[in-house]
Design an enzyme around this catalytic site. Structure first.
Site, short mmCIF file in Angstrom:
data_model
loop_
_atom_site.label_atom_id
_atom_site.label_comp_id
_atom_site.label_asym_id
_atom_site.label_seq_id
_atom_site.Cartn_x
_atom_site.Cartn_y
_atom_site.Cartn_z
N HIS A 182 2.99 2.40 2.51
CA HIS A 182 1.36 2.09 2.92
C HIS A 182 0.32 2.94 3.43
CE1 HIS A 182 2.21 -3.09 2.72
NE2 HIS A 182 2.24 -2.79 1.33
N HIS A 184 -1.62 -5.76 2.84
CA HIS A 184 -1.08 -4.88 1.54
C HIS A 184 -2.11 -4.01 0.74
CE1 HIS A 184 3.01 -6.30 2.63
NE2 HIS A 184 2.43 -7.06 3.11
#
Ligand SMILES: Cc1cc2nc3c(=O)[nH]c(=O)nc-3n(C[C@H](O)[C@H](O)[C@H](O)COP(=O)(O)OP(=O)(O)OC[C@H]3O[C@@H](n4cnc5c(N)ncnc54)[C@H](O)[C@@H]3O)c2cc1C
Ligand SMILES: *[C@@H]1O[C@H](CO)[C@@H](O)[C@H](O)[C@H]1NC(C)=O
Ligand SMILES: *[C@@H]1O[C@H](CO)[C@@H](O)[C@H](O)[C@H]1NC(C)=O
Ligand SMILES: *[C@@H]1O[C@H](CO)[C@@H](O)[C@H](O)[C@H]1NC(C)=O
Ligand SMILES: *[C@@H]1O[C@H](CO)[C@@H](O)[C@H](O)[C@H]1NC(C)=O
Ligand SMILES: *[C@@H]1O[C@H](CO)[C@@H](O)[C@H](O)[C@H]1NC(C)=O
Ligand SMILES: *[C@@H]1O[C@H](CO)[C@@H](O)[C@H](O)[C@H]1NC(C)=O
Ligand SMILES: *[C@@H]1O[C@H](CO)[C@@H](O)[C@H](O)[C@H]1NC(C)=O
Length: 629
Positions: free
Chosen positions: A530, A577
């Site tokens: 990420h 996310h």
């Protein structure tokens, strides 16, 4: 010129459409208003929205390969996501040794294809929390980034569709808070697993792990069903949802197999350097090309490559650039700093069942049957992402770490750690795959305090930059990981698991004391991929260390004509996310770009065109200041 509407429709359908080129020579003499660098989550949205204005011509440049690649089966079949690491769709990056992980280097995956990382990721769809967005508004001084101001975009991007198996989703989602006709198709898991009910039951049994019917409501905390960018059993990519429809328009050109090597200064505006040019090449040894645009260069190359391009262009910390022989054009110390990512750790249990998703990995004949099913009508287990349920949790307010450290979350709707549940054995760190049947809990650190960096190794644009996410680099992150592992053990000892979970498996079973659990995390943790925040937004106009790289409208500080629209722009990694937050950021960016156009041309604003005023009113709502009309 006036078109007969019917003829115009015919023409559009028959031969007026955008093109995908793989030879720079074919576009080099064209005139473009915008060039967008990178066709991932951020770049695809802009390619679509900016070509809604037929008077603008857009060039999208993507390093990855040919047109139909995003329809590759390994991309389309959700369960095949695991096959995309180190494939031809990956940049194959590796981090520098991570001191917090016993000096291990991690694979650092990034998509390299039309669709970018949306074509290779794990498809989880999170908008982020109310507190995340409100913190962006606060640190940028622009209330247009707040949850309430972004909410219309959350509805605008989504098209909620039924899951692949058509099961009744009552109690698994709150459909009233979702969009139904946006470009991005999302759905709930399309194949129900025996463990689904146990996860939900465990949540009801243990008040600490409360159930949350929809983690996209602004309050993410709790256990809930995963929403994913999957529709009709097939992955939704930014290429399919945003680029494909935009290619029906005549004003989008795409150049693939081509890497942008720098942005170019094309002049000065009141003493501020103007960057309305890009340089690109198809290989380290191939010729360099240049093109200038009339309006803007927009970097959407992702949180690793966007700062790399800025640094290669002389936009960054002069103390870093000078030793590499790069002339500093804009001294912006924060470029490449502030890299944030989510550390991940998997822990597995053996289970009392032979019907787990392990069969898809270990039994080729079974996997073949499931693939036949997928091909027949997009059903079966291959329609699944790696998880059917996710949990987001906070450490208690009396946790010992808060005596010495401030809470790093944006607020009560943001988590400290995440659980992801997979109905199979999963490990991202070496070792042969065991035979048998398993259940795996991921514990991910979600509001990290570690800050890493992207720096140049050399002035060669084809040299990967040095990538340091600084995983588990602080006491807070290490403590949160420790507490997350302990919390996972509490969750997995709920009565709902009786008769199913047998025992902890492998090294996980051996760790009991805090010291042992921390050592286990350093040895086995990896990344959720990420990477974010390397060209962060800050307050408008303020330049200097810690002040950010971008203005709140995503323009690069100290420049004219240059913007960044990708995961680099967040000041803090979303406690989620981050794909959907990037889509959302880019949707607003498109409106900010249109607004700056209108501001530039306000002398010719035509009040008799109702559409224009509607847009102005819409824009006004997004802005912290009054527009001068
Ligand atoms: C393995 C993996 C799993 C993930 N799982 C999830 C998940 O389940 N849910 C979620 O929300 N997020 C997930 N993410 C993160 C998410 O995919 C990214 O945060 C998001 O795609 C970032 O969007 P972006 O526009 O910043 O960059 P990207 O989507 O990465 O797009 C950048 C594009 O720019 C191109 N590019 C780079 N450099 C150049 C250059 N010099 N010239 C031309 N083109 C260039 C790249 O090839 C790429 O196509 C995952 C990421 C990975 C890698
Ligand atoms: C990544 O590795 C794969 C497999 O070796 C290869 O096909 C691909 O070209 C590599 N990607 C890049 C950008 O080099
Ligand atoms: C990691 O590397 C650094 C620098 O080489 C070294 O000082 C340190 O002791 C190493 N840590 C471990 C756990 O090996
Ligand atoms: C989950 O709880 C419900 C309601 O109590 C119960 O009927 C069901 O059997 C439970 N499921 C499992 C797998 O234990
Ligand atoms: C781009 O603009 C600069 C500055 O005006 C000019 O020097 C350069 O030749 C232009 N490049 C191209 C490819 O037109
Ligand atoms: C779903 O996929 C199947 C198989 O390719 C196809 O026949 C069907 O039309 C698709 N449905 C939708 C709604 O796209
Ligand atoms: C999909 O195909 C399989 C095998 O032909 C069949 O058993 C199943 O009923 C089909 N499912 C749907 C939803 O059409
Ligand atoms: C925190 O508070 C809870 C509930 O009051 C208590 O059970 C727990 O022991 C406390 N923890 C610490 C570290 O003080």
């Amino acid at each position: 010129m006036r078109f007969h509407p019917f003829l115009a429709v015919l023409a559009a359908a028959a031969f007026v459409h955008g093109e995908i080129y793989s030879d720079p020579a074919e576009i080099i003499d064209e005139r473009y208003d915008y060039v967008i660098v990178g066709a991932g989550a951020g770049g695809s949205v802009l390619a679509n929205r900016l070509t809604e204005d037929p008077s603008k011509k857009v060039l999208l440049i993507e390093a990855g390969s040919r047109q139909a690649d995003y329809k590759n089966l390994n991309i389309e079949v959700p369960w095949f996501a695991a096959l995309l690491a180190n494939s031809r769709f990956d940049w194959n990056y590796t981090t520098v040794p991570q001191p917090g992980l016993n000096n291990r280097s991690l694979p650092f995956q990034r998509g390299r294809v039309l669709g970018g990382s949306t074509a290779v990721n794990y498809m989880i769809h999170n908008r982020g929390s109310r507190d995340d967005w409100d913190r962006y508004a606060e640190v940028t001084g622009d209330k247009g980034w707040s949850w309430d101001a972004m909410y219309p975009y959350m509805l605008k991007i989504e098209k909620l569709v039924p899951p692949a198996d058509g099961h009744n989703t009552d109690g698994q989602i709150d459909p009233s808070i979702h969009g139904t006709d946006g470009p991005l198709a999302i759905s709930l898991p399309g194949f129900l697993l025996g463990t689904d009910e146990r996860v939900v039951n465990a949540s009801h049994e243990l008040p600490e792990f409360r159930y949350n019917i929809d983690q996209n409501s602004g309050d993410m905390i709790g256990i809930g069903w995963a929403q994913s960018t999957i529709a009709n059993g097939t992955r939704t990519t930014s290429a399919g949802s945003y680029i494909e429809p935009a290619l029906l328009r005549p004003n989008l050109d795409i150049l693939v197999d081509t890497q942008v090597t720098k942005v170019l200064q094309t002049g000065n505006h009141d003493g501020t350097p103007v960057f309305r040019g890009v340089e690109f090449a198809q290989s380290a040894t191939g010729p360099l090309f240049q093109i200038n645009v009339t309006d803007e260069v927009i970097l959407a190359a992702g949180a690793i490559n966007t700062p790399q391009i800025l640094l290669l262009s002389g936009i960054g910390d002069s103390a870093e650039l000078t030793p590499l022989g790069i002339e500093t054009l804009v001294d912006l110390p924060d470029v490449g700093k502030n890299l944030q990512d989510h550390p991940l750790l998997t822990s597995s249990y053996t289970v009392n069942s032979d019907d787990t998703l392990d069969n898809l990995i270990s039994d080729a004949a079974y996997a073949g049957q499931q693939f036949a099913l997928w091909q027949a009508n997009r059903t079966g287990q291959l329609v699944l992402s790696p998880t059917n349920q996710i949990g987001w949790f906070r450490l208690p307010e009396n946790a010992s770490i808060w005596e010495t450290h401030p809470d790093p979350t944006a607020g009560p709707t943001s988590s400290h750690y995440e659980f992801v549940f997979t109905d199979a054995y999963i490990s991202f760190v070496g070792g042969p795959r065991p035979s048998g049947h398993f259940f795996t809990v991921f514990t991910n650190v979600i509001s990290p305090t570690s800050r890493g960096s992207i720096t140049l190794k050399s002035s060669n644009p084809f040299d990967p930059p040095l990538m340091d996410p600084n995983m588990l680099g602080t006491d807070v992150d290490t403590f949160v990981m420790l507490e997350a592992v302990k919390a996972a053990r509490r969750f997995m000892s709920a009565p709902a698991w009786n008769g199913y979970i047998l025992e902890e498996y492998g090294p996980f079973a051996e760790v009991h004391t805090d010291e042992e659990i921390i050592a286990y995390a350093r040895k086995y943790a990896s990344t959720v991929n990420h990477a974010s925040c390397t060209a962060a937004m800050g307050k408008r106009g303020v330049v200097g260390e810690g002040k950010g790289v971008l203005n709140p409208d995503l323009t690069v500080k100290g420049t004219v004509g240059l913007r960044v629209v990708d995961a680099s722009a967040f000041p803090y990694v979303p406690a989620a996310h981050p794909m959907a937050p990037v889509y959302l950021l880019a949707e607003r960016a498109a409106d900010l770009i249109r607004m700056s156009e209108l501001l530039d041309s306000r002398a010719v604003l035509d009040a008799s065109r109702p559409g224009e005023w509607r847009l102005m009113n819409q824009l006004q709502e997004l802005l912290p200041f009054r527009l001068p009309f």
